[in-house]
Design an enzyme around this catalytic site. Structure first.
Site, short mmCIF file in Angstrom:
data_model
loop_
_atom_site.label_atom_id
_atom_site.label_comp_id
_atom_site.label_asym_id
_atom_site.label_seq_id
_atom_site.Cartn_x
_atom_site.Cartn_y
_atom_site.Cartn_z
N THR A 244 0.87 -1.19 0.00
CA THR A 244 0.00 0.00 0.00
C THR A 244 0.90 1.23 0.00
O THR A 244 1.82 1.26 0.77
CB THR A 244 -0.89 0.01 1.27
OG1 THR A 244 -1.60 -1.19 1.31
CG2 THR A 244 -1.82 1.17 1.33
N ASN A 470 5.14 -11.42 4.13
CA ASN A 470 3.74 -11.43 3.70
C ASN A 470 2.98 -12.64 4.21
O ASN A 470 1.76 -12.61 4.36
CB ASN A 470 3.67 -11.32 2.18
CG ASN A 470 3.97 -9.91 1.73
OD1 ASN A 470 3.13 -9.03 1.82
ND2 ASN A 470 5.20 -9.68 1.28
N THR A 475 -0.27 -11.57 11.48
CA THR A 475 -0.03 -12.17 12.80
C THR A 475 0.76 -11.24 13.69
O THR A 475 1.31 -10.26 13.23
CB THR A 475 0.74 -13.49 12.65
OG1 THR A 475 2.00 -13.23 11.99
CG2 THR A 475 -0.05 -14.47 11.83
#
Length: 475
Positions: A244, A470, A475
């Site tokens: 992003t 990734n 997590t």
């Protein structure tokens, strides 16, 4: 604290430095690495130790804890202009556009790019694909930022650009964010530490905050020193189409609101739209520019003026340098790679080729392995113009195999290593190739021999760490 606690704060309050900012010191890759992780030694050289920041802009980076695992690192960024300013933004073309993208686009359209007061950004949650509730959350963030300014309404609605970055499909902890926006406002300042903390607050899997500043002049007011500062974030899901990716640029130059959109679009096409890390285009990509004119001088109002051309050059070069920082921080990357395609019949064709090579997993893994496998480069070049299965090959005029050449251009200034010349393979010195591929920076040059146009893309390699980062992202 009431949500409207900062409603009546006077503008003068904005200039009071606060001790509540958090300098960028550690715990970068917060969402994929242990909290004790520090900025890699090799990346420290990209973090400025000082800066020259535009007049009339104040910033802060504040800890909210958007992600429960983030216990102390800033994750709410606030940029404010002491006076209403002109602004423009370009947004992702992904069909699943995040709520803040929609809210900010509509706000800028409604206000015709004028009267903008601030940018509010959270990291840790993208607020994308979150339905009606997510849209309301983005609107609330903007409204709470607006309430921090002691100015009467002009009847045009909100005046704050909203951005979010992080995990897709999860709702924001909106009450936590709203409660901290007044704190972020109260902590606004203009020091280098404030700017660095703000750049840190927008990071997700980034290993270092990306911040730049510089001074420049314009032909009509050579005696005036203008300033520009900007920050960006992004390390994965980077293949912008406007990673992003978020970018925010502020300048104290006086630029007419009607000119900013086209100035930014042209700058982004040559910078943020010319980088790729993994070929994925985010739901949240946003790059915004704000100009408040606080430095004085003659306002730039004409596209045909020397000032316009000069500012376009400055903005494009600045955006390019910011975009390159994103590539240098590619998730797990060990190399910064320039893909240069020359002698093409068209710029569009050259861009397609450069883009295809830049996002080829086979090319990127070969670079990581220090393998001069030019066949993979040629393969990506060959299929770059084919958009659909079954497309006739005679519809691809850009590439003539017997005129195509491929070379490695070393970053140390030594002679290029020719791999393919006019469609004929060279006898490659593998030891020399390995030596070149040991460098952090590398240029791949593709000459098509069919025209005068060219294009440049910047990318990185793929390492084992990219998969680890990734695979562990949520997590």
């Amino acid at each position: 604290m009431a949500l409207n606690a900062c409603t009546k704060l006077p503008v003068a309050r904005l200039i009071r430095p606060s001790a509540s900012y958090h300098p960028a010191i550690s715990s970068i890759r917060y969402y994929s690495a242990p909290p004790e992780s520090t900025i890699p030694a090799a990346k420290l050289k990209y973090i400025p130790t000082s800066g020259t920041y535009p007049k009339g802009f104040l910033v802060s980076g504040t800890h909210v804890g958007v992600k429960p695992t983030n216990k102390s690192t800033p994750d709410l960024a606030f940029l404010a202009s002491e006076t209403p300013c002109a602004a423009a933004a370009v947004f992702t073309k992904n069909k699943f556009q995040a709520a803040p993208v929609t809210v900010s686009r509509k706000m800028l359209q409604r206000r015709s790019n004028t009267g903008i007061r601030s940018v509010i950004i959270n990291s840790g949650c993208a607020n994308a694909v979150t339905g009606k509730g997510g849209m309301e959350d983005a609107e609330k963030m903007g409204a709470e930022a607006d309430r921090c300014f002691d100015t009467p309404s002009d009847g045009k609605g909100g005046s704050s650009i909203v951005m979010s970055t992080g995990v897709i499909g999860q709702r924001l902890p909106i009450q936590k964010i709203l409660l901290k926006i007044p704190t972020a406002f109260d902590g606004l300042g203009s020091s280098h530490e404030h700017w660095l903390a703000t750049a840190t607050a927008i990071c997700t899997t980034d290993t270092f905050p990306k911040l730049l500043s510089r001074t420049f002049s314009l032909p009509s007011s050579p005696e005036v020193e203008y300033r520009m500062a900007g920050m960006t974030k992004g390390a994965g899901m980077i293949h912008p189409n406007m990673a992003t990716l978020l970018g925010m640029i502020a300048t104290d130059a006086p630029i007419a609101p009607t000119l900013l959109p086209s100035l930014l679009t042209k700058a982004v096409n040559k910078s943020f739209n010319s980088i790729s890390i993994d070929g994925d285009t985010s739901t949240n990509d946003t790059v915004a520019v704000l100009a408040n004119g606080a430095a004085g001088g003659k306002e730039v109002t004409s596209e045909s003026s020397e000032d316009h051309a000069a500012f376009q050059k400055v903005l494009t070069e600045f955006a390019t340098d910011l975009a390159k920082l994103v590539v240098r921080d590619g998730e797990g990357a060990t190399k910064f790679v320039t893909i240069r395609v020359t002698e093409a019949p068209s710029e569009i064709g050259a861009r397609k080729i450069a883009s295809t090579i830049a996002r080829s997993p086979l090319v990127k893994t070969a670079l990581y392995g220090k393998d001069a496998n030019w066949g993979r480069i040629l393969c990506a070049t060959g299929y770059s113009q084919i958009s659909e299965p079954g497309q006739p090959i005679n519809e691809v005029p850009e590439i003539i195999p017997e005129k195509t050449s491929v070379s490695f251009i070393p970053s140390d200034g030594s002679p290029e290593l020719k791999l393919l010349v006019n469609g004929e393979p060279e006898s490659v010195d593998e030891a020399r190739a390995a030596e070149i591929l040991e460098h952090e920076d590398l240029e791949i040059l593709i000459k098509l021999g069919g025209g005068k146009e060219e294009a440049v893309y910047w990318t990185c390699d793929f390492s084992h760490e990219y998969v680890t980062i990734n695979g562990d992202y949520r997590t």
